[in-house]
Design a protein around this motif. Structure first.
Motif, PDB file in Angstrom:
ATOM      1  N   SER A 166       0.863  -1.178   0.000  1.00 25.13           N
ATOM      2  CA  SER A 166       0.000   0.000   0.000  1.00 25.13           C
ATOM      3  C   SER A 166       0.902   1.229   0.000  1.00 25.13           C
TER       4      SER A 166
ATOM      5  N   GLY B  89      -8.260   7.610   7.746  1.00 19.29           N
ATOM      6  CA  GLY B  89      -6.861   7.294   7.455  1.00 19.29           C
ATOM      7  C   GLY B  89      -5.972   7.504   8.664  1.00 19.29           C
ATOM      8  N   GLY B  93      -2.916  11.243   5.332  1.00 14.97           N
ATOM      9  CA  GLY B  93      -3.101  11.424   3.892  1.00 14.97           C
ATOM     10  C   GLY B  93      -4.089  12.515   3.539  1.00 14.97           C
ATOM     11  N   GLY B 157     -11.868   5.993  -0.411  1.00 15.84           N
ATOM     12  CA  GLY B 157     -10.705   5.951   0.474  1.00 15.84           C
ATOM     13  C   GLY B 157      -9.989   4.614   0.398  1.00 15.84           C
ATOM     14  N   ALA B 160      -8.101   4.578  -2.890  1.00 13.09           N
ATOM     15  CA  ALA B 160      -6.992   5.533  -2.925  1.00 13.09           C
ATOM     16  C   ALA B 160      -5.793   5.053  -2.126  1.00 13.09           C
ATOM     17  N   THR B 161      -6.030   4.128  -1.197  1.00 14.05           N
ATOM     18  CA  THR B 161      -4.932   3.679  -0.334  1.00 14.05           C
ATOM     19  C   THR B 161      -4.579   2.204  -0.520  1.00 14.05           C
ATOM     20  N   GLU B 213      -3.534   7.886  -3.544  1.00 15.09           N
ATOM     21  CA  GLU B 213      -3.888   8.744  -2.394  1.00 15.09           C
ATOM     22  C   GLU B 213      -4.199  10.178  -2.809  1.00 15.09           C
ATOM     23  N   GLY B 506      -1.445   2.662   3.756  1.00 15.80           N
ATOM     24  CA  GLY B 506      -1.049   3.746   2.867  1.00 15.80           C
ATOM     25  C   GLY B 506       0.166   4.496   3.377  1.00 15.80           C
ATOM     26  N   GLY B 508       0.594   8.553   2.962  1.00 12.98           N
ATOM     27  CA  GLY B 508       0.250   9.872   3.502  1.00 12.98           C
ATOM     28  C   GLY B 508       1.470  10.697   3.811  1.00 12.98           C
ATOM     29  N   ASN B 540      -3.274  17.025  -3.712  1.00 14.85           N
ATOM     30  CA  ASN B 540      -2.747  16.536  -2.434  1.00 14.85           C
ATOM     31  C   ASN B 540      -1.232  16.742  -2.329  1.00 14.85           C
ATOM     32  N   LYS B 543       2.516  14.950  -0.306  1.00 14.89           N
ATOM     33  CA  LYS B 543       2.283  13.593   0.172  1.00 14.89           C
ATOM     34  C   LYS B 543       3.108  12.585  -0.622  1.00 14.89           C
TER      35      LYS B 543
END
Lengths: 410, 551
Positions: A166, B89, B93, B157, B160-161, B213, B506, B508, B540, B543
């Motif tokens: 991840s 999260g 993130g 979410g 995205a992770t 993310e 993730g 972040g 974002n 990150k």
């Protein structure tokens, strides 16, 4: 210094073959040599084209210098991790090469179609097609845990090896399918399998192709995980099994299962139950045994290569099949087909088209292709152009001189 | 905060897109959207410190065209965009590092279509996990994704992770279940990836966007793979001598081609804490299995009943750890003293755990799916575990885990209330490196905090390890220093032994400094994708260790 001289310095003169004044075929023996070749090509703004097993250099249509990089000397297993069931193999090895190395250790790359066995690993990974999907293991790319590649600037990248992660996008999957435009794949780490304790095959006769397709999806919904499935319509069965005459409209289903004996038996029984539910019955298992030998033991398959290969999602498979058969009938010809490569996304229909007692002409093939597409099918090898602008932008960053397989995915 | 933003103009233009009711610049909202559930931010929040980074505005789009409009607006004004799902999260993130516009996706929450024949559904990104799974269960399907945050996280979410659910061993991680995405890029263009497209040539854009993310695009909807709802569910508890034997047993099962839905192996300390967490349930189960409580009905998927309000007396695993460390009735100062000598505590607790838990490590395993195949696979799985030396403790420990599996996420507050902090580090590696990873990371964290671990999310080629650590310091600044040291040492140890720094939480802000070590030269591909999809760097920013332009 001339590019040819630099190529000779990079890989040794014995592995540089001039094709003409501005085309060379080189065969590096390591990832470091691939990187050196690409660096040298870049300084001359020469194009770099990968060549896998069976690939041939294409002649230039312009005056750009081109280096055709063959992977055949990248033929080593770099690491075999039997505890994790992972193999790190160089790009020039074919599936068959890998099977020869893994087999004595009771290991295997898995039950993939013959195309995977005969292609080089780099080629299998570089080009995304559903022809390398397995009912048991999924898409071949799903077996990729990591990739090593050389970028246009000559730098090597190695994506980290982990069962899952991840930590951002799957960068290995950006390289797979990129056909050498993002990076030149030099090796990959693949998931492998212990050879199954049991292998079972069975053949079934069903009242129609539709019933056979329904039986397959019924069994898959009951979570059967076969190692292979193939449906033949009656004319195709007649060609693949000379002397076999299925009743008109009927279908032959061959199914293989593998794994721990109880599980392989369970999967076989689930398929048999689904066949019965769709009005079918068990038939001569020798048909399935022959099918399996043709797939995995090199026994030849009679008849010409299919003229049409179409992928369809589960709900569209029937429609695509009937559309192609109907279109050829409308044109005064005939289509016969088998359907295989079942996975979560659907299946692939391989159709052989004939008209006037010979292979169908281009016009008939084009008509059949249109009919398949209208019915919801996807021609193998098609390109979706909607994201081309983003691919171009990505290549602008990584390969501003467009040396990496230019003209491909353009 | 982003300097030079004309707030009045921004508000006017946002309201022109969304209307006044779906735009907020209220202080309370800006403070709320300044953080997610990253524990490091909770340290300052506990002390009453205001958030260091707040958005300029929050918007709630209901349609992809509104997302396009706001990204085009942000691009024109060079203002950052931060996508926000459930806010669950744990890596920062969703923190608006440079201010900007936070896009809360929760009003995009429709299950647009369920294609039964294809076992596919189209769903909007802001849908909560709980509602999604309940909707599917009503129709006889499951997505198979059950993160412990399911009540407070969104589909977008997860995607995205590259999130993982508790039943990932059967159903896969979320990236294994995604057949396509609709994304608005930093250019303000809508792209749809893949679809039924293994027939199509070219790289997989889906796999390139999953896990990004919000740095490459804002996910607005997705095409996801479904499974029929399980007809049968089988759970068991086992005990096995030690972690090494347990790891070998799991590997044996998975490499036979068996696919349990869940396998969890607790190390000695985690096993001990688990038994402290559920002593009543264990006693009941041992005395009279019938009293172990009702089993969750199969037809609701894997969702349990709502956990209800937290108990006044914390009884979760982590709270028990605190209780254990401080003797429950000792003064808070003693807690701090104990946690402050973490190496000693780890050693002592390890010894105690070993002696008390002579029975070894706990292993929970569960299978679900179609009735016939699940029955056969369960029998084979349990047989393989017994061959590997695991001792069958019956169904009740398995069902007890299933009932309480979401509870821990809602029981961390007492730990923070007691002046300590708790966090989890989920790393992964191939089987060959797994025990090295376990010992290295455990030692690295153990220098600073009390640490325990369980192994879950197993695959034929490797497994994830989930470390839980508890630490304390005299003040927020000290706690932050300690917290940073734990992560630095833990992740450096991970990289050193060849593991991945994140299996499913993730990157972040938390792991951004470690991305270069994780991907090395391959970061060039990620950065090229960033330049292609977000040339102005508005998405974002700051990150995932990405360089390049920032607004």
């Amino acid at each position: 210094m001339t590019l040819e001289r630099e190529l000779c310095d990079s890989v040794g003169a014995a592995h540089v073959e001039p094709l003409d004044a501005r085309n060379w075929r080189v065969a590096p023996g390591s990832a470091a040599e691939v990187a050196e070749v690409i660096r040298r090509a870049r300084t001359h703004k020469a194009a770099v084209h990968p060549i896998g097993a069976g690939g041939r250099p294409t002649r230039s249509t312009d005056d750009r210098a081109r280096v055709h990089v063959a992977t055949r000397r990248l033929d080593q297993v770099l690491q075999l991790d039997e505890m994790s069931l992972l193999v790190h193999a160089q790009a020039g090895l074919t599936g068959l090469d890998l099977e020869r190395i893994l087999g004595p250790r009771n290991l295997s790359i898995g039950d993939y179609p013959p195309g995977v066995l005969t292609s080089s690993l780099g080629g299998i990974l570089a080009v995304r097609t559903p022809g390398k999907s397995s009912a048991r293991h999924g898409f071949f790319e799903d077996a990729v845990v990591g990739v090593s590649a050389v970028l246009a600037n000559g730098r090597s990248v190695h994506t980290r090896i982990a069962p899952r992660r991840s930590t951002g996008p799957d960068l290995a999957r950006a390289l797979c399918g990129s056909e050498g435009t993002i990076g030149f794949i030099t090796s990959a780490v693949l998931r492998i399998h212990v050879r199954p304790e049991a292998r079972l095959v069975a053949a079934y006769l069903l009242p129609s192709v539709d019933a056979a397709i329904s039986a397959v999806y019924l069994a898959l919904r009951e979570e059967a995980a076969p190692s292979g499935l193939r449906i033949y319509d009656a004319p195709e069965a007649g060609v693949h099994y000379p002397g076999l005459a299925l009743p008109a409209g009927h279908a032959l289903l061959c199914a293989g299962t593998a794994g721990p004996t109880d599980l392989a038996t369970c999967d076989r029984d689930l398929i048999a139950s689904a066949v019965i539910a769709e009005g079918g019955e068990t038939t001569d298992p020798a048909l399935a045994e022959l099918w399996w030998r043709r797939l995995h033991a090199g026994e030849p398959t009679p008849g010409p290569q299919p003229s049409l290969q179409v992928m369809a999602t589960p709900s569209k498979v029937r429609a695509v099949y009937h559309a192609v058969v109907a279109e050829l009938a409308r044109l005064g010809g005939a289509a016969r087909a088998h359907i295989s490569r079942f996975d979560a996304d659907g299946a692939v229909m391989f159709a052989t088209l004939e008209r006037g007692g010979a292979a169908a002409d281009d016009e008939a093939v084009a008509a059949a292709e249109r009919a398949a597409q209208v019915a919801g099918g996807w021609l193998l090898g098609a390109r979706a152009h909607k994201l081309d602008a983003y691919l171009r932008a990505l290549r602008d960053v990584l390969d501003p001189d467009r040396i990496m397989n230019p003209g491909t995915l353009a | 905060m982003q300097a030079g933003v004309d707030i009045d103009r921004l508000q006017r233009e946002l309201e022109a897109i969304f209307g006044a009711r779906r735009v907020s610049l209220r202080a309370v909202d800006l403070e709320t959207y300044a953080r997610d559930m990253w524990p490091r931010l909770l340290l300052g929040y506990r002390e009453g410190h205001p958030a260091a980074n707040r958005p300029h505005a929050i918007v709630w789009p209901e349609h992809v065209r509104e997302v396009v409009a706001v990204i085009k607006l942000a691009r024109e004004q060079r203002i950052p965009i931060v996508p926000y799902g459930g806010g669950s999260g744990v890596c920062g993130g969703a923190v608006p590092l440079f201010g900007g516009i936070t896009i809360d996706t929760k009003r995009m929450q429709q299950v647009r279509a369920v294609h039964s024949a294809e076992l596919i559904c189209d769903v909007e990104a802001g849908l909560s996990g709980e509602r999604f799974e309940r909707e599917l269960a009503r129709r006889g399907y499951t997505f198979g994704h059950f993160p412990s945050s399911i009540y407070c996280s969104t589909v977008g979410g997860w995607l995205a992770t590259r999130a993982a659910g508790q039943l990932s061993t059967k159903y896969g991680k979320v990236e294994d279940r995604c057949a396509g995405l609709t994304v608005v890029t930093g250019r303000g263009e809508v792209i749809e990836t893949d679809g039924p497209s293994r027939a199509l040539r070219g790289p997989s854009w889906t796999q390139l966007l999953l896990g990004s993310e919000g740095t490459l695009g804002v996910i607005t909807s997705a095409r996801l793979r479904l499974s029929p709802a399980p007809q049968l569910r089988v759970f068991r508890g086992f005990e096995i001598d030690d972690v090494g034997a347990g790891v070998a047993a799991i590997r044996r099962v998975l490499q036979k081609g068996l696919r349990p839905a869940v396998v969890r192996l607790y190390d000695e300390l985690d096993t001990l804490m688990n038994s402290f967490s559920h002593p009543e349930a264990e006693a009941e189960a041992e005395a009279e299995p019938a009293l172990a409580g009702p089993r969750p009905p199969v037809e609701t998927g894997a969702l349990p009943t709502w956990p209800g309000p937290p108990p006044e007396e914390p009884d979760g695993l982590v709270a028990r750890l605190i209780g254990f460390a401080k003797g429950k009735h000792l003064r808070q100062a003693a807690t701090h003293a104990a946690l402050g000598k973490s190496q000693l505590v780890n050693r002592l607790v390890g010894t105690v755990a070993e002696k008390i838990a002579r029975r070894g490590c706990r292993l929970i395993i569960g299978l679900e799916g179609a009735r016939i195949r699940t029955e056969v696979e369960a029998a084979l799985t349990f047989h393989e575990l017994e061959v590997a030396g695991a001792r069958d403790k019956g169904e009740d420990p398995g069902w007890a885990w299933l009932r309480k599996r979401y509870a821990v996420s809602y029981r961390m507050s007492p730990v923070f209330r007691d002046g300590a902090f708790v966090d989890t580090m989920e790393v992964a590696s191939s089987w060959e490196r797994l025990m090295d990873l376990y010992h290295s990371v455990r030692a690295a964290i153990g220098r600073h905090a009390v640490v325990m671990a369980h192994f879950s999310h197993g695959y034929a080629d490797g497994c994830s390890i989930y470390f839980t650590f508890v630490g304390t310091a005299d003040d927020a600044a000290g706690a932050e220093r300690l917290y940073d040291a734990i992560w630095r040492d833990g992740l450096e140890a991970t990289t050193r032994v060849g593991g991945t720094i994140s299996h499913h939480h993730g990157v972040g802000l938390l792991k951004a400094p470690f991305m270069a070590g994780e991907h090395r030269e391959a970061m060039a591909i990620f950065e090229a994708a960033k330049a292609a999809l977000d040339p102005d760097g508005i998405l974002n920013p700051g990150k995932m260790g990405l360089r390049g332009p920032r607004p």
